[in-house]
Design a protein around this motif. Structure first.
Motif, mmCIF file in Angstrom:
data_model
loop_
_atom_site.group_PDB
_atom_site.id
_atom_site.type_symbol
_atom_site.label_atom_id
_atom_site.label_comp_id
_atom_site.label_asym_id
_atom_site.label_seq_id
_atom_site.Cartn_x
_atom_site.Cartn_y
_atom_site.Cartn_z
ATOM 1 N N GLY A 1 36.225 42.340 39.737
ATOM 2 C CA GLY A 1 37.102 41.180 39.574
ATOM 3 C C GLY A 1 37.010 40.654 38.158
ATOM 4 N N TYR B 1 32.978 39.397 38.711
ATOM 5 C CA TYR B 1 32.087 39.847 39.776
ATOM 6 C C TYR B 1 32.346 41.317 40.052
ATOM 7 C CZ TYR B 1 36.339 39.379 42.541
ATOM 8 O OH TYR B 1 37.628 39.497 42.991
ATOM 9 N N TRP C 1 37.991 31.625 44.656
ATOM 10 C CA TRP C 1 36.957 32.632 44.421
ATOM 11 C C TRP C 1 37.309 33.525 43.237
ATOM 12 C CZ3 TRP C 1 32.637 35.185 44.433
ATOM 13 C CH2 TRP C 1 32.623 36.590 44.422
ATOM 14 N N LEU C 2 38.605 33.708 42.996
ATOM 15 C CA LEU C 2 39.023 34.641 41.958
ATOM 16 C C LEU C 2 38.976 34.048 40.556
ATOM 17 C CD1 LEU C 2 41.991 36.409 43.795
ATOM 18 C CD2 LEU C 2 39.623 37.152 43.568
ATOM 19 N N THR D 1 32.014 38.548 49.045
ATOM 20 C CA THR D 1 32.673 38.815 47.761
ATOM 21 C C THR D 1 33.982 39.588 47.911
ATOM 22 O OG1 THR D 1 31.306 40.789 47.561
ATOM 23 C CG2 THR D 1 30.520 38.840 46.426
ATOM 24 N N GLN D 2 34.631 39.426 49.057
ATOM 25 C CA GLN D 2 35.872 40.171 49.248
ATOM 26 C C GLN D 2 37.011 39.581 48.412
ATOM 27 O OE1 GLN D 2 38.291 39.655 52.740
ATOM 28 N NE2 GLN D 2 38.265 41.830 53.165
ATOM 29 N N THR D 3 37.845 40.436 47.885
ATOM 30 C CA THR D 3 39.021 39.997 47.130
ATOM 31 C C THR D 3 40.259 40.154 48.001
ATOM 32 O OG1 THR D 3 37.985 40.750 45.102
ATOM 33 C CG2 THR D 3 40.375 40.405 45.038
ATOM 34 N N ASP E 1 32.124 43.574 43.460
ATOM 35 C CA ASP E 1 31.933 43.615 44.908
ATOM 36 C C ASP E 1 31.388 44.999 45.254
ATOM 37 O OD1 ASP E 1 32.138 43.791 47.625
ATOM 38 O OD2 ASP E 1 34.207 43.061 47.753
ATOM 39 N N GLY F 1 30.983 31.845 48.085
ATOM 40 C CA GLY F 1 31.575 33.126 47.680
ATOM 41 C C GLY F 1 33.058 33.146 47.986
ATOM 42 N N SER F 2 33.537 34.284 48.454
ATOM 43 C CA SER F 2 34.981 34.409 48.680
ATOM 44 C C SER F 2 35.449 33.591 49.878
ATOM 45 C CB SER F 2 35.375 35.876 48.861
ATOM 46 O OG SER F 2 34.598 36.493 49.850
ATOM 47 N N SER F 3 34.511 33.027 50.670
ATOM 48 C CA SER F 3 34.966 32.178 51.766
ATOM 49 C C SER F 3 35.209 30.742 51.298
ATOM 50 C CB SER F 3 33.952 32.200 52.917
ATOM 51 O OG SER F 3 32.715 31.674 52.516
ATOM 52 N N SER G 1 40.521 31.842 49.076
ATOM 53 C CA SER G 1 40.822 33.179 48.552
ATOM 54 C C SER G 1 41.242 33.141 47.087
ATOM 55 C CB SER G 1 41.892 33.861 49.403
ATOM 56 O OG SER G 1 43.136 33.210 49.235
#
Lengths: 484, 402
Positions: free
Chosen positions: A473, A464, B138-139, A350-352, A466, B130-132, B135
């Protein structure tokens, strides 16, 4: 003339029935029955102080020229970021001018009136012409105690300025006193509360009269000159009692909305004040006071312009747009106060990417898309090359706002496999009437509320959290409109 | 002027593992299992293979990156190997690489391998990115699952053709029941149990309106093919061999997601790719000329609307054809002869080659209980991604020179 130019309100649609708290926890804390009347507003799982602030501010800015706003003050004790300016996020979401002065007012329940007083000072000084103040709070309390019953979630907004004033500013009076009825340390999740009897007798019953008398004396007025008196106090009897001691009749005292909403933290004095403005007539004088390590009292007089203000949700409209929640467990889950098994699927990363977020901030926060200069096709997100297969022009798009454009549902589903705090996860394709479409999450709805062709409104919501990195987010979601 | 691929490349050997929850093996062993069958079938020596392609999609939970997992698992000795990934079209992409390499004259004999090991994630369904998953994606993109994205076809189709929800749901149940019946006849299939329409309708909802039996199996498996030129095939003593008649690929430009023309009820890419494939194969009337099909029935609704995008059912006509049993084993154009993704299973990178494998068996009369009478042309179809943004591949195969 300096004063209020517009107002807006936002109370989340969900209303937790207070008896459901008693039904689930009354065995443990029978005393909470004393305040278990009616319902309290509760954020959906994807709402927080920021999203509510954006909603109230959008309501406030309806029909206003938002590009003229030159300062934005966000007032709250429950902002998602301790170091990333929250008002800057709100400003970007609202697509205000980038040359706006933004500031977060926080760490006390009285900050909304402090924000308004500071805004009025800026207007008086002449440097600023239009200041937007937004207050919002989503306070958490440990379960099975009075505060869980007393609190509600909500936001309120005032646009202050010098033209088309609907309520003229007459004066203010402030007291700063370190009366610690409760506090929350910077690393703590919950408030630490001192005995209610002391808060009631030494706090509300002394500070409110002092600040009100101070303001009345300063303005050379008596309680009889005041049409409506607004101050938050969740002790119902003291709320009336303090007003009576001051010389206000019960008709002058604005209801604290306990039965229909609960106390919305720092936003509450403004939410109550707006509920008074919604009923006010030209000439009415409204006095509003806050409470939190002292108090600010402000006095306004309603003008004829109030009749010209375009229709809006306000507090009244927000309160009418309601859906009952009977499950206390749902309330706890939505606020992440109980742990449920989310499955391994929920462990996805869940990294931004902050670089990506920055490059695309107009789209992600402001919901800005593009309009092709060559063919007129609107599209969101904006691309370098026009999406119209018969056009395909390169670098031909101008930015355009989509948030307030009317839209309908093209496709939808309700997904039980997708990780969700509130399954099923409802999403689909939304099509804007003036062109453009987007795949969007839906919120504030059930499967039975969605259908192909149904109208939706866009709302700024949380996507989300994180947990590993403490990052919240946000993006825009589609809210199906209630049947006419 | 391009002349297409028809009859330029022969398939001289194929292999396919049993699909399923293969707790006993990983991707490496699956590739060996498929390859052993394939090389034996081709009757050549491993050293005759000059280049190889590996199709696999979810490398993060699977083999990892590059084509090294292929070259090392099969001990291919310092030859050209390439990994391709194009969502669910990855297997067909691997074949496309091998076929084009042979057709170009760069190599004589090539291998196409597709593999996917999906049951090492610890949970059901396809892995969540997910975020993979990108980039920017995911947002903002909804937390889509495969059933959730394809289920939207149903809401849009029902609205466009004014089909009552219950009628569509019933037709979808018939689609799945047919595939279960076929899968029950196939010893290599993941799911080998026939189910009734009533059972299908009563199953729990996964993504409205799709229930459990509207969704295909998430499986482990591998499939592969050895291809060469028709001349070399003949020189190797092959008679009556299978050749490629068409190979087409079409990808979304973003129109579906961004431009207000598409109604969300079907696949623009499939409609285009199938038209091109028929042209390449010289097919004039697919409803009459295509003998059998393996299409991408990741979900019952996907198969349902694909029947129209392949121009076999008319627009709005899939419901009638499905209810008439036109796509059943004894129907006009049998579809999902081997059980389909639905029951044979869907190890993503292997699926395209597994479909070709069934066509290959059928054309050679080796399909046992599922054997169709005298099939001429077989069509396979993959749809990777989502209805609003996808990769479509189509292959047509038949006997060489027929």
């Amino acid at each position: 003339m300096i004063g209020i130019v517009s107002y807006g309100g936002y109370i989340p649609k969900l209303r937790l029935q207070r008896m459901s708290i008693f039904a689930s926890m009354g065995w443990f804390a029978p005393a909470v029955m004393a305040v278990a009347q009616g319902e309290r507003s509760m954020c959906n799982w994807d709402e927080d102080s920021l999203t509510m602030a954006v909603a109230a501010a959008r309501d406030c800015l309806a029909g206003m020229d938002k590009k003229k706003v030159d300062a934005l003050y966000l007032c709250s004790t429950t902002l998602p970021f301790a170091d990333r300016q929250n008002s800057g996020i709100v400003s970007t979401a609202l697509n205000l001018n980038e040359n706006v002065l933004t500031a977060d007012f926080t760490a006390s329940q009285k900050v909304a009136t402090t924000g308004v007083a500071t805004a009025l000072d800026a207007l008086k000084g002449g440097e600023k012409k239009s200041v937007l103040v937004v207050a919002a709070d989503k306070r958490d309390a440990k379960t099975a105690y009075f505060y869980e019953m007393w609190f509600g979630d909500g936001a309120a907004s005032l646009l202050l300025g010098t033209e088309n004033v609907i309520a003229e500013f007459l004066g203010s009076y402030s007291i700063s006193r370190d009366f610690v009825d409760h506090y929350r340390g910077s690393m703590s999740k919950y408030d630490y509360n001192w005995e209610e009897r002391w808060v009631r007798d030494e706090g509300y019953s002394k500070i409110i009269p002092e600040v009100v008398n101070g303001l009345l004396k300063k303005c050379n007025l008596t309680p009889k000159d005041i049409s409506k008196f607004v101050f938050p106090c969740f002790f119902k009897r003291e709320h009336r009692g303090i007003a009576k001691t001051l010389g206000f009749s019960p008709e002058q005292v604005v209801d604290n909305m306990h039965e229909v909403c609960g106390e919305t933290g720092a936003a509450h004095c403004l939410a109550m004040f707006i509920s008074a403005l919604e009923e006010a007539n030209p000439g009415d004088k409204i006095l509003v006071a806050s409470f939190g390590q002292g108090s600010d009292a402000l006095l306004f007089q309603v003008t004829d312009n109030i009749k010209k203000l375009p229709a809006r949700m306000g507090i009244k409209g927000s309160l009418a747009n309601r859906k009952e929640v009977d499950s206390h467990q749902k309330f706890l889950k939505f606020r992440d106060l109980i742990q449920t098994e989310m499955g391994i699927r929920a462990e996805a990363p869940t990294q931004t990417a902050l670089t990506t977020l920055y490059r695309k901030r107009d789209f992600l926060l402001g919901f800005i898309g593009g309009e092709c200069r060559k063919c007129g096709t609107r599209q969101i997100p904006m691309h370098d090359i026009c999406v119209n297969p018969d056009c395909g022009s390169v670098y031909s798009q101008d930015p355009v706002e989509f948030a307030d454009t009317s839209a309908i549902i093209k496709t939808f589903t309700a997904d039980m496999l997708s990780v969700s705090v509130d399954p099923p996860n409802i999403y689909g394709m939304v099509q804007f009437e003036t062109g453009g479409r987007i795949l969007a999450d839906f919120s504030d709805c059930e499967l039975s509320d969605v259908n192909v062709g149904k109208k939706v409104k866009m709302a700024f919501r949380k996507r989300y959290y994180d947990k590993e990195r403490g990052f919240h987010g946000y993006f825009w979601k589609a809210i199906p409109e209630a049947e006419a | 002027m391009a002349t297409g691929i028809k009859d330029k490349v022969a398939i001289i050997g194929m292999g396919c593992t049993r699909f399923g929850e293969r707790w006993d093996v990983g991707a490496e062993e699956l590739m060996v299992e498929a390859f052993q069958e394939c090389i034996e079938d081709a009757g050549i020596d491993k050293k005759d293979i000059q280049a190889a392609w590996l199709g696999t999609c979810m490398d993060e939970v699977n083999v990892g990156k590059s084509a090294l997992p292929l070259s090392m698992s099969l001990r291919l000795d310092k030859i050209a190997c390439t990994r391709v990934e194009n969502f669910c079209a990855s297997g067909t992409e691997s074949l496309r690489g091998a076929v084009y390499a042979v057709a170009s004259g760069a190599y004589d004999i090539c291998l196409a391998m597709g593999v996917e090991k999906l049951k090492d994630t610890g949970y059901g369904g396809l892995p969540a990115g997910g975020s993979s998953s990108g980039s920017l994606n995911w947002l903002w993109l909804p937390a889509l699952t495969a059933p959730g994205s394809f289920a939207q076809l149903a809401s849009a189709y029902a609205a466009k053709y004014k089909v009552p929800d219950d009628d569509l749901k019933l037709a979808l149940a018939h689609v799945s029941a047919k595939s279960h019946a076929n899968g029950a006849l196939n010893p290599k299939a993941h799911l080998r149990k026939a189910v009734t329409v009533e059972q299908i309708l009563a199953a729990p909802i996964i993504a409205h309106p799709l229930g459990l039996f509207d969704c295909c199996g998430v499986s482990d498996g591998a499939a592969c093919a050895i291809v060469t030129t028709p001349k070399i095939a003949k020189d190797l003593g092959k008679k009556d061999f299978v050749s490629i008649k068409a190979l087409q690929l079409a990808l979304s430009s973003g129109e579906e997601m961004g431009f207000n023309a598409w109604d969300g009820d079907h696949f623009l890419t499939t409609s285009k790719a199938s038209t091109e494939a028929y042209k390449e194969a010289g097919v004039k009337d697919p409803r009459k000329e295509i003998s059998m099909m393996e299409v991408h029935d990741c979900f019952s609704i996907t198969e349902f609307v694909t029947m129209e995008d392949l121009h076999i059912s008319p627009r709005g006509g899939a419901l009638k054809d499905v209810m008439d049993g036109f796509y059943n084993l004894d129907g006009g154009v049998p579809c999902q002869v081997d059980g389909g993704l639905k029951c044979f299973g869907h190890p993503i990178g292997a699926s395209g080659l597994r479909m070709i494998y069934e066509m290959y068996l059928q054309l050679h009369g080796r399909a046992d209980k599922r054997q169709l009478k005298d099939p001429k042309l077989g069509l396979t179809h993959n749809l990777g991604g989502f209805p609003f943004m996808n990769v479509c591949s189509i292959a047509i195969v038949g006997k060489y020179g027929v």
